[in-house]
Write a protein that holds these residues in place. Structure first.
Motif, PDB file in Angstrom:
ATOM      1  N   LEU A 160       0.853  -1.151  -0.048  1.00 20.39           N
ATOM      2  CA  LEU A 160      -0.097  -0.143  -0.098  1.00 20.39           C
ATOM      3  C   LEU A 160       0.805   1.172  -0.112  1.00 20.39           C
ATOM      4  O   LEU A 160       0.726   2.233  -0.800  1.00 20.39           O
ATOM      5  CB  LEU A 160      -0.944  -0.006   1.223  1.00 20.39           C
ATOM      6  N   ARG A 161       2.053   1.118   0.685  1.00 21.77           N
ATOM      7  CA  ARG A 161       2.818   2.355   0.810  1.00 21.77           C
ATOM      8  C   ARG A 161       3.486   2.704  -0.482  1.00 21.77           C
ATOM      9  O   ARG A 161       3.710   3.897  -1.026  1.00 21.77           O
ATOM     10  CB  ARG A 161       4.088   2.201   1.889  1.00 21.77           C
ATOM     11  N   ASP A 162       3.750   1.603  -1.322  1.00 21.58           N
ATOM     12  CA  ASP A 162       4.434   1.751  -2.448  1.00 21.58           C
ATOM     13  C   ASP A 162       3.161   2.440  -3.435  1.00 21.58           C
ATOM     14  O   ASP A 162       3.799   3.494  -4.281  1.00 21.58           O
ATOM     15  CB  ASP A 162       5.031   0.769  -3.198  1.00 21.58           C
ATOM     16  N   GLY A 163       2.054   2.135  -3.367  1.00 20.75           N
ATOM     17  CA  GLY A 163       1.115   2.635  -4.259  1.00 20.75           C
ATOM     18  C   GLY A 163       0.747   4.248  -3.976  1.00 20.75           C
ATOM     19  O   GLY A 163       0.582   4.993  -4.640  1.00 20.75           O
ATOM     20  N   CYS A 164       0.779   4.470  -2.668  1.00 21.70           N
ATOM     21  CA  CYS A 164       0.387   5.839  -2.069  1.00 21.70           C
ATOM     22  C   CYS A 164       1.620   6.823  -2.451  1.00 21.70           C
ATOM     23  O   CYS A 164       1.109   8.009  -2.609  1.00 21.70           O
ATOM     24  CB  CYS A 164       0.195   5.742  -0.447  1.00 21.70           C
ATOM     25  N   ARG A 165       2.871   6.182  -2.716  1.00 26.35           N
ATOM     26  CA  ARG A 165       3.957   7.600  -2.819  1.00 26.35           C
ATOM     27  C   ARG A 165       3.971   7.884  -4.261  1.00 26.35           C
ATOM     28  O   ARG A 165       4.547   8.668  -4.602  1.00 26.35           O
ATOM     29  CB  ARG A 165       5.226   6.823  -2.172  1.00 26.35           C
ATOM     30  N   ARG A 166       3.353   6.900  -4.903  1.00 25.42           N
ATOM     31  CA  ARG A 166       3.525   7.277  -6.546  1.00 25.42           C
ATOM     32  C   ARG A 166       2.694   8.607  -7.051  1.00 25.42           C
ATOM     33  O   ARG A 166       1.545   8.989  -6.463  1.00 25.42           O
ATOM     34  CB  ARG A 166       3.140   5.990  -7.377  1.00 25.42           C
ATOM     35  N   LYS A 167       3.371   9.238  -7.880  1.00 31.38           N
ATOM     36  CA  LYS A 167       2.780  10.517  -8.102  1.00 31.38           C
ATOM     37  C   LYS A 167       1.768  10.380  -9.279  1.00 31.38           C
ATOM     38  O   LYS A 167       0.964  11.358  -9.238  1.00 31.38           O
ATOM     39  CB  LYS A 167       3.967  11.404  -8.690  1.00 31.38           C
ATOM     40  N   GLU A 168       1.668   9.288 -10.044  1.00 27.75           N
ATOM     41  CA  GLU A 168       0.567   9.506 -10.971  1.00 27.75           C
ATOM     42  C   GLU A 168      -0.810   9.146 -10.354  1.00 27.75           C
ATOM     43  O   GLU A 168      -1.013   8.476  -9.144  1.00 27.75           O
ATOM     44  CB  GLU A 168       0.961   8.445 -12.084  1.00 27.75           C
ATOM     45  N   PRO A 169      -1.897   9.411 -10.911  1.00 29.75           N
ATOM     46  CA  PRO A 169      -3.172   8.797 -10.378  1.00 29.75           C
ATOM     47  C   PRO A 169      -3.275   7.506 -10.430  1.00 29.75           C
ATOM     48  O   PRO A 169      -2.842   6.764 -11.304  1.00 29.75           O
ATOM     49  CB  PRO A 169      -4.148   9.324 -11.550  1.00 29.75           C
ATOM     50  N   LEU A 170      -3.681   6.819  -9.193  1.00 31.79           N
ATOM     51  CA  LEU A 170      -4.022   5.619  -9.014  1.00 31.79           C
ATOM     52  C   LEU A 170      -5.406   5.286  -8.615  1.00 31.79           C
ATOM     53  O   LEU A 170      -5.482   5.812  -7.364  1.00 31.79           O
ATOM     54  CB  LEU A 170      -2.808   4.799  -8.334  1.00 31.79           C
ATOM     55  N   TRP A 171      -5.718   4.198  -8.939  1.00 30.29           N
ATOM     56  CA  TRP A 171      -7.164   3.601  -8.001  1.00 30.29           C
ATOM     57  C   TRP A 171      -6.574   2.163  -7.524  1.00 30.29           C
ATOM     58  O   TRP A 171      -6.339   1.244  -7.999  1.00 30.29           O
ATOM     59  CB  TRP A 171      -8.296   3.081  -9.041  1.00 30.29           C
ATOM     60  N   ILE A 172      -6.249   2.313  -6.158  1.00 30.88           N
ATOM     61  CA  ILE A 172      -5.759   1.129  -5.107  1.00 30.88           C
ATOM     62  C   ILE A 172      -6.786   0.221  -4.918  1.00 30.88           C
ATOM     63  O   ILE A 172      -7.695   0.613  -4.068  1.00 30.88           O
ATOM     64  CB  ILE A 172      -4.915   1.924  -4.180  1.00 30.88           C
ATOM     65  N   VAL A 173      -6.398  -1.151  -5.098  1.00 23.22           N
ATOM     66  CA  VAL A 173      -7.268  -2.143  -4.581  1.00 23.22           C
ATOM     67  C   VAL A 173      -6.469  -3.097  -4.116  1.00 23.22           C
ATOM     68  O   VAL A 173      -5.088  -3.078  -4.209  1.00 23.22           O
ATOM     69  CB  VAL A 173      -8.246  -2.710  -5.820  1.00 23.22           C
ATOM     70  N   PHE A 174      -7.194  -4.130  -3.161  1.00 22.52           N
ATOM     71  CA  PHE A 174      -6.359  -4.989  -2.767  1.00 22.52           C
ATOM     72  C   PHE A 174      -6.756  -6.486  -3.003  1.00 22.52           C
ATOM     73  O   PHE A 174      -7.918  -6.779  -3.247  1.00 22.52           O
ATOM     74  CB  PHE A 174      -6.939  -4.970  -0.982  1.00 22.52           C
ATOM     75  N   GLU A 175      -5.874  -7.165  -3.090  1.00 20.03           N
ATOM     76  CA  GLU A 175      -5.705  -8.567  -3.485  1.00 20.03           C
ATOM     77  C   GLU A 175      -5.354  -9.547  -2.377  1.00 20.03           C
ATOM     78  O   GLU A 175      -5.879 -10.750  -2.203  1.00 20.03           O
ATOM     79  CB  GLU A 175      -4.689  -9.061  -4.390  1.00 20.03           C
ATOM     80  N   VAL A 176      -5.314  -8.921  -1.072  1.00 16.44           N
ATOM     81  CA  VAL A 176      -5.292  -9.801   0.281  1.00 16.44           C
ATOM     82  C   VAL A 176      -6.173  -8.827   1.290  1.00 16.44           C
ATOM     83  O   VAL A 176      -6.478  -7.760   1.124  1.00 16.44           O
ATOM     84  CB  VAL A 176      -3.683  -9.586   0.474  1.00 16.44           C
ATOM     85  N   SER A 177      -6.244  -9.544   2.322  1.00 21.22           N
ATOM     86  CA  SER A 177      -7.069  -9.283   3.568  1.00 21.22           C
ATOM     87  C   SER A 177      -6.196  -9.475   4.750  1.00 21.22           C
ATOM     88  O   SER A 177      -5.049 -10.124   4.431  1.00 21.22           O
ATOM     89  CB  SER A 177      -8.261  -9.756   3.823  1.00 21.22           C
ATOM     90  N   GLY A 178      -6.226  -8.579   5.754  1.00 24.33           N
ATOM     91  CA  GLY A 178      -5.531  -8.582   6.962  1.00 24.33           C
ATOM     92  C   GLY A 178      -5.037  -7.498   7.502  1.00 24.33           C
ATOM     93  O   GLY A 178      -5.497  -6.378   7.058  1.00 24.33           O
ATOM     94  N   THR A 179      -4.142  -7.488   8.341  1.00 27.45           N
ATOM     95  CA  THR A 179      -3.360  -6.217   9.001  1.00 27.45           C
ATOM     96  C   THR A 179      -2.196  -5.827   8.284  1.00 27.45           C
ATOM     97  O   THR A 179      -1.319  -6.459   8.027  1.00 27.45           O
ATOM     98  CB  THR A 179      -3.238  -6.595  10.391  1.00 27.45           C
TER      99      THR A 179
END
Length: 379
Positions: free
Chosen positions: A97-116
């Motif tokens: 998640l951190r890798d996706g959030c730091r990227r500068k381009e627009p992204l729609w972030i979804v999860f393939e895993v559940s958990g903490t």
């Protein structure tokens, strides 16, 4: 994806300011789908049918974009970006998640895993991001999310719990962030606030969230010396403040619209108006515990003024139960100087009722909903 930027489904019509509204804003039946709450754990609860906002936003993945009610209504998140798939619960690295959030381009972030996901430091979210927890159960612990100098962020269907350390908030929005929508999140047990909105961050909507096991729940405007916070505008609706002690919210300077929230069993107060704040409380349910007064006023001196002043609270159609006293100041009983219809024309608000109270207990916070299909944007 059938919804483009700036397109909103009109659910109701607000009166024209300055005439105070004298009726309930009921969404037309063809524009809103009635939703009933699930039964309680003992199986005895059966709610009546109540119309809630956003009944259409789970039809496709990106139908969330620009669909918030209130001040955050323009937030598009990562509408025009590709999907980013979170494939690991690691704090950092490829697929995190951190890798996706730091990227500068627009992204729609979804999860393939559940958990903490245990965060060792604040997770900074850059502009034009949607963090979409639908389809999985994601819990963030350790630290929280930080929205710093960013715009167009949507955070949906997450749990945030157990943030530790000084000044650690669940979601920290500062400085100069705008067009933010936080929807269907569960927040509890942080060392500082659950949501803090400060330093000229504005045009924000908080909806369908569940707040519990906490003291200082939500702060809007951090310090009376920050006079630039006069620009801030926040909408909070259909949220459940569940036994949290105070700040539902506490406000300095900002214009805040509260509607169809349920606040119960607070320890100090429900809503607090500090220096120059303007709070419009509409059709909320306030159910006191030991402390009976819902509204509190705190006088402070603005950085550019000589005299101390508190804020203003206008209450329209609120329900005060179990001996709750409103505690409104006399000067707040007249025609309000701030009305949300000065800023947006539609929002979905129902009468405060036992059915609404029950519904908010069961249909706020993280929800077990499937991830909708992603459809290509229209040309």
């Amino acid at each position: 994806m059938g919804n483009s930027v700036g397109h909103r489904k009109h659910r109701n019509s607000a009166p024209q300011y300055p005439t105070p509204p004298s009726h309930i804003y009921a969404p037309p039946p063809h524009l809103s789908t009635p939703i009933s709450a699930p039964p309680s754990h003992d199986g005895q609860f059966r709610a009546g049918m109540i119309s809630l906002p956003y009944s259409h936003v789970d039809s496709t993945l990106r139908a969330l974009a620009a669909q918030a009610e209130g001040f955050g209504r323009c937030a598009i998140g990562g509408l025009h970006g590709p999907l980013y798939h979170v494939t690991t619960s690691a704090d950092d690295g490829p697929g995190s998640l951190r890798d996706g959030c730091r990227r500068k381009e627009p992204l729609w972030i979804v999860f393939e895993v559940s958990g903490t996901i245990h965060l060792s430091s604040y997770l900074s979210v850059s502009s034009y991001k949607t963090i979409d927890g639908r389809g999985q159960r994601i819990k963030l612990t350790g630290k929280g999310l930080r929205l710093k100098e960013c715009e167009h962020v949507i955070i949906c269907n997450l749990e945030l719990e157990g943030g530790r350390g000084p000044d650690v908030d669940g979601i920290q929005i500062k400085p100069n962030s705008k067009h933010i929508w936080i929807d269907r999140c569960s927040l509890r047990d942080f060392d500082d606030g659950l949501i803090d909105i400060t330093r000229e961050s504005t045009d924000i909507t908080i909806s369908r969230c569940h707040f519990s096991q906490h003291d200082k729940t939500m702060l809007i405007g951090a310090d009376p010396s920050h006079t630039g916070d006069r620009c801030m505008r926040v909408t909070i609706h259909h949220c459940f403040f569940d036994g949290t002690r105070q700040r539902h919210p506490r406000v300095r300077y900002a214009k805040v619209h509260l509607y169809n929230n349920y606040t119960r069993n607070w320890g100090i107060y429900a809503v607090c108006a500090s220096v120059e704040s303007q709070i419009f409380s509409q059709h909320n349910i306030y159910e006191a515990g030991q402390k009976k007064v819902a509204f509190k006023y705190l006088s402070e001196k603005a950085g550019d003024k000589e005299a101390e002043a508190s804020g203003h609270i206008w209450s329209e159609g609120d329900m005060f139960i179990t001996g709750t006293q409103a505690g409104l100041m006399r000067e707040s009983l007249g025609v309000p100087t701030f009305h949300p219809s000065q800023h947006y024309t539609t929002w979905t608000v129902a009468p405060p009722s036992q059915d609404l109270k029950q519904l908010l207990q069961h249909c706020t916070g993280w929800q077990c909903v499937a991830r909708p299909p992603d459809q290509p944007l229209p040309a």
